[in-house]
Design an enzyme around this catalytic site. Structure first.
Site, PDB file in Angstrom:
ATOM      1  N   CYS A   2      -3.125 -12.849   1.302  1.00  0.00           N
ATOM      2  CA  CYS A   2      -3.029 -14.249   0.912  1.00  0.00           C
ATOM      3  C   CYS A   2      -4.362 -14.969   1.082  1.00  0.00           C
ATOM      4  O   CYS A   2      -5.172 -14.605   1.918  1.00  0.00           O
ATOM      5  CB  CYS A   2      -1.957 -14.994   1.702  1.00  0.00           C
ATOM      6  N   ARG A  27      -8.587  -9.698  -1.010  1.00  0.00           N
ATOM      7  CA  ARG A  27      -7.544  -9.627   0.005  1.00  0.00           C
ATOM      8  C   ARG A  27      -6.270  -8.961  -0.515  1.00  0.00           C
ATOM      9  O   ARG A  27      -5.447  -8.516   0.266  1.00  0.00           O
ATOM     10  CB  ARG A  27      -7.175 -11.040   0.489  1.00  0.00           C
ATOM     11  N   TRP A  74       0.603 -12.708  -1.312  1.00  0.00           N
ATOM     12  CA  TRP A  74       1.026 -11.320  -1.115  1.00  0.00           C
ATOM     13  C   TRP A  74       2.444 -11.390  -0.581  1.00  0.00           C
ATOM     14  O   TRP A  74       2.687 -11.948   0.487  1.00  0.00           O
ATOM     15  CB  TRP A  74       0.093 -10.620  -0.117  1.00  0.00           C
ATOM     16  N   ASN A  98      -0.235 -18.940   4.441  1.00  0.00           N
ATOM     17  CA  ASN A  98      -0.469 -17.541   4.786  1.00  0.00           C
ATOM     18  C   ASN A  98       0.321 -17.229   6.037  1.00  0.00           C
ATOM     19  O   ASN A  98       0.348 -18.040   6.966  1.00  0.00           O
ATOM     20  CB  ASN A  98      -1.949 -17.274   5.084  1.00  0.00           C
ATOM     21  N   GLY A  99       0.925 -16.050   6.099  1.00  0.00           N
ATOM     22  CA  GLY A  99       1.675 -15.670   7.290  1.00  0.00           C
ATOM     23  C   GLY A  99       3.148 -15.488   6.982  1.00  0.00           C
ATOM     24  O   GLY A  99       3.541 -15.188   5.851  1.00  0.00           O
ATOM     25  N   GLU A 479      -7.174  10.245   7.421  1.00  0.00           N
ATOM     26  CA  GLU A 479      -7.829   9.216   6.619  1.00  0.00           C
ATOM     27  C   GLU A 479      -7.909   9.629   5.155  1.00  0.00           C
ATOM     28  O   GLU A 479      -7.702   8.798   4.256  1.00  0.00           O
ATOM     29  CB  GLU A 479      -9.230   8.947   7.181  1.00  0.00           C
ATOM     30  N   LYS A 483      -6.288   7.499   2.103  1.00  0.00           N
ATOM     31  CA  LYS A 483      -7.043   7.030   0.934  1.00  0.00           C
ATOM     32  C   LYS A 483      -6.359   7.450  -0.358  1.00  0.00           C
ATOM     33  O   LYS A 483      -6.256   6.683  -1.310  1.00  0.00           O
ATOM     34  CB  LYS A 483      -8.471   7.583   0.968  1.00  0.00           C
ATOM     35  N   GLU A 486      -3.224   5.400  -0.899  1.00  0.00           N
ATOM     36  CA  GLU A 486      -3.502   3.993  -1.181  1.00  0.00           C
ATOM     37  C   GLU A 486      -3.860   3.739  -2.639  1.00  0.00           C
ATOM     38  O   GLU A 486      -3.372   2.775  -3.239  1.00  0.00           O
ATOM     39  CB  GLU A 486      -4.661   3.505  -0.297  1.00  0.00           C
ATOM     40  N   HIS A 502       3.906  24.892  12.466  1.00  0.00           N
ATOM     41  CA  HIS A 502       5.041  24.361  13.213  1.00  0.00           C
ATOM     42  C   HIS A 502       5.917  23.454  12.344  1.00  0.00           C
ATOM     43  O   HIS A 502       6.442  22.443  12.826  1.00  0.00           O
ATOM     44  CB  HIS A 502       4.564  23.615  14.456  1.00  0.00           C
ATOM     45  N   LYS A 602      -5.973  -6.695   1.762  1.00  0.00           N
ATOM     46  CA  LYS A 602      -7.159  -6.342   2.528  1.00  0.00           C
ATOM     47  C   LYS A 602      -7.047  -6.781   3.975  1.00  0.00           C
ATOM     48  O   LYS A 602      -7.386  -6.048   4.889  1.00  0.00           O
ATOM     49  CB  LYS A 602      -8.396  -6.989   1.877  1.00  0.00           C
TER      50      LYS A 602
END
Length: 607
Positions: A2, A27, A74, A98-99, A479, A483, A486, A502, A602
């Site tokens: 946001c 963002r 968002w 925002n929030g 990571e 990526k 995402e 395992h 973001k």
């Protein structure tokens, strides 16, 4: 997550509000809107999707007005529709937020019982109605806001517009950042300094619980106890120019290629290269008494923390607890007084991490933060600020911020080892030499970009991908998988290579590519044995190693990526490059939105 921009101006503000929102696109968002006061009434223009849609709406239906608020949303409650886009408004009040308002359901039911009619599915609309009720009952705007704020549970940054007071803006923050900007006879509200950079460099950061009344005759900040306070005005130093992609196709690609420069910039703050010394930004900060380190972060920053755990325990022989920020407080962690709590965040505003930081503070921990925004809330609340110097990162998927975090953490681990007496002068000089070589090694890794692009097709057609690594390569496997998820939307998982047998080995067949990260070194043979278990079951292996590793184990792999040979200390920093490039080229091949992948933001400022 946001973005907020508010302008109390002299000329029509809609174009400048839209420009501010464009600066906040990084963002992540799914809808946007603007509200101003026109001929004594609140007017709005809203659109779902990208800002280009809002731009078209403004072109078709211009929006005059010298005072306005704007927002990129968002979604937390309700889908990305025009009705759910901010600003939310009644006849008297417009609000952007925002929030998240955690008690919105109770408040909404209470308001509906009193006959209030809602037009959206959002939590934010309850704020507009609560304030509007107070105004309609005869309260002045500041009185109305003072009455309503204690009723809101959760996190918020608010900018509020009042129909009957067109030369007034009110802002408030709790758990989500908000700044006040001061211009020439104008005042601004923004979710960060970047949003206000074209308007002013003179900004004040609101503290937790603050709210502010911006009027023509001056601005007054109040604390959470409604007492008038002053917050220092600083010069933000953020450029007013819009950041562009240069010659690159996407911001993510540009930021991957910036890593040699930004890692060098970051290390310059922590290394005295010619003296062979490692330093901290606060020279007299004493690490010698630290008996335990607790590392807390989210997402990519958490994986940087995982690498740091290996480094801290290996070099400094200090035990490390590692926690995902969103779980940290809820497991009732036992924290010995005097420990070091280390928080890692690109934005310095991540809600889960900030809440964990405040919990650690209550447990009498020394607080250190690794952040890319030195004016952020976490930075201001830290005892030891460890800034990265990555510069603005626009692509939602973090790349250069990650490598800069690793650079800072390597320097901190060496500093801690030195303070604890585990590092001789010659060993310190060697670490400085290795870290100083990291930018050149990253540049060497970037030279393989075309070959990585050529093999992206091995991954692009898959539905599932596994990543394997050992030691510090295990966090890189996690990571790499993150990526890929995402930005390409391919399901991917990272595993410690030894854990393959395992359970996950049951997934292996010819349709599941397996990316193995295995630089030559003490763990290479073990990793290769796990890789061969995959190959024996028909799995397609893509090996990322140096020349020696590819020569020793490349036979039978569907593809290999050859990296420069580097010291194990800097291997995680260098090997971040191929996993980033691989995800990038796979996403490009699939045609996804690389810089603004669906559903992601973001800066995540809700828990």
């Amino acid at each position: 997550m946001c973005g907020i921009v508010g302008i109390l101006g002299h000329d029509d503000v809609a174009d400048r509000l839209l420009d501010g929102l464009k600066r906040l696109e990084y963002r992540g968002y799914d809808s946007a809107g603007i509200a101003t006061i026109v001929n004594g009434a609140i007017e709005r223009r809203r659109a779902s999707g990208k800002l280009v849609n809002l731009g078209k709406e403004l072109a078709a239906h211009p929006l005059p007005g010298t005072t306005g608020i704007a927002h990129t949303r968002w979604a937390t409650h309700g889908g990305p529709t025009t009705n759910n886009a901010h600003p939310h408004a009644t006849d008297e009040v417009a609000v952007v937020h925002n929030g998240i308002i955690e008690n919105f359901k109770t408040l909404r039911e209470e308001l509906q019982a009193r006959g209030r009619v809602f037009t959206s599915e959002t939590d934010t609309e309850v704020v507009a109605h609560l304030i509007s009720e107070q105004v309609e009952g005869g309260k002045l705007p500041d009185e109305a806001v003072r009455e309503v704020l204690p009723r809101l549970h959760g996190a918020f940054a608010l900018a509020i517009l009042f129909r009957s007071h067109p030369e007034l803006l009110i802002g408030a923050r709790l758990g989500s950042p908000l700044v006040v900007g001061y211009g020439e006879d104008e005042t601004y509200l923004g979710s960060d300094a970047l949003a206000l950079a074209p308007l002013t460099q003179r900004i004040a950061y609101l503290d937790e619980g603050d709210w502010v009344v911006c009027a023509r005759d001056g601005t007054q900040v109040y604390d959470r106890d409604n007492q008038p306070v002053e917050r220092p005005v600083t010069i933000s130093g953020v450029t007013g120019a819009l950041i562009d992609k240069g010659n690159h196709r996407h911001f993510m690609q540009k930021e991957i290629y910036e890593q040699p420069i930004v890692v060098a910039q970051t290390l310059r703050s922590y290394l005295q290269r010619f003296e062979g010394k490692i330093v901290l930004p606060i020279p007299d900060f004493d690490l010698s008494g630290i008996k335990r380190v607790t590392i807390v972060a989210c997402g990519t920053s958490f994986y940087a923390g995982m690498v740091a755990k290996y480094w801290f325990e290996q070099f400094a022989r200090v035990p490390v607890d590692l926690d995902v920020a969103s779980e940290f407080r809820y497991r009732a962690p036992v924290m010995e007084e005097g420990g070091l709590a280390l928080f890692i965040s690109q934005s310095g505003e991540t809600a889960d991490t900030l809440a964990a930081l405040r919990h650690a503070r209550s447990e009498k921990q020394t607080i250190a933060v690794v952040v890319n925004v030195p004016t952020s809330t976490m930075a201001r609340e830290a005892d030891l600020l460890l800034p990265t110097h990555a510069g603005p990162e626009i692509g939602v998927a973090s790349t250069k911020a990650f490598s800069c975090q690793l650079s800072v953490l390597a320097a901190l681990a060496a500093n801690l080892a030195k303070a604890k007496g585990w590092l001789s002068e010659s060993e310190e000089r060697n670490i400085v030499r290795q870290l100083a070589e990291a930018p050149a090694a990253i540049n060497g890794a970037l030279a393989y970009d075309e070959s990585i692009e050529a093999i992206a097709g091995v991954i692009a057609g898959a539905r599932d991908v596994l990543y394997l690594g050992r030691g510090t390569d295990y966090p890189l496997a996690l990571e790499g998988a993150l990526k890929l998820k995402e930005i390409s939307y391919i399901h991917a998982e990272g595993y410690a290579a030894g854990e393959m047998k395992h359970g996950p080995i049951a997934l292996i067949d010819e349709n599941v590519p397996v990316v193995v990260i295995a630089p030559s070194g003490p763990l290479f043979d073990k990793t290769v044995s796990n890789m061969q278990e995959v190959q024996a079951r028909g799995g397609k292996v893509l090996l990322i190693s140096d020349y020696d590793g590819v020569e020793a184990a490349g036979e039978g792999c569907v593809a290999t990526i050859t990296m420069p040979k580097v010291h194990p200390l800097i291997a995680p920093i260098v090997y971040a490059v191929p996993v980033q490039l691989l995800a990038y080229h796979v996403a490009v091949a699939k045609g996804t939105d690389v810089d603004q992948p669906r559903n992601l933001a973001k800066s995540v400022t809700v828990e």
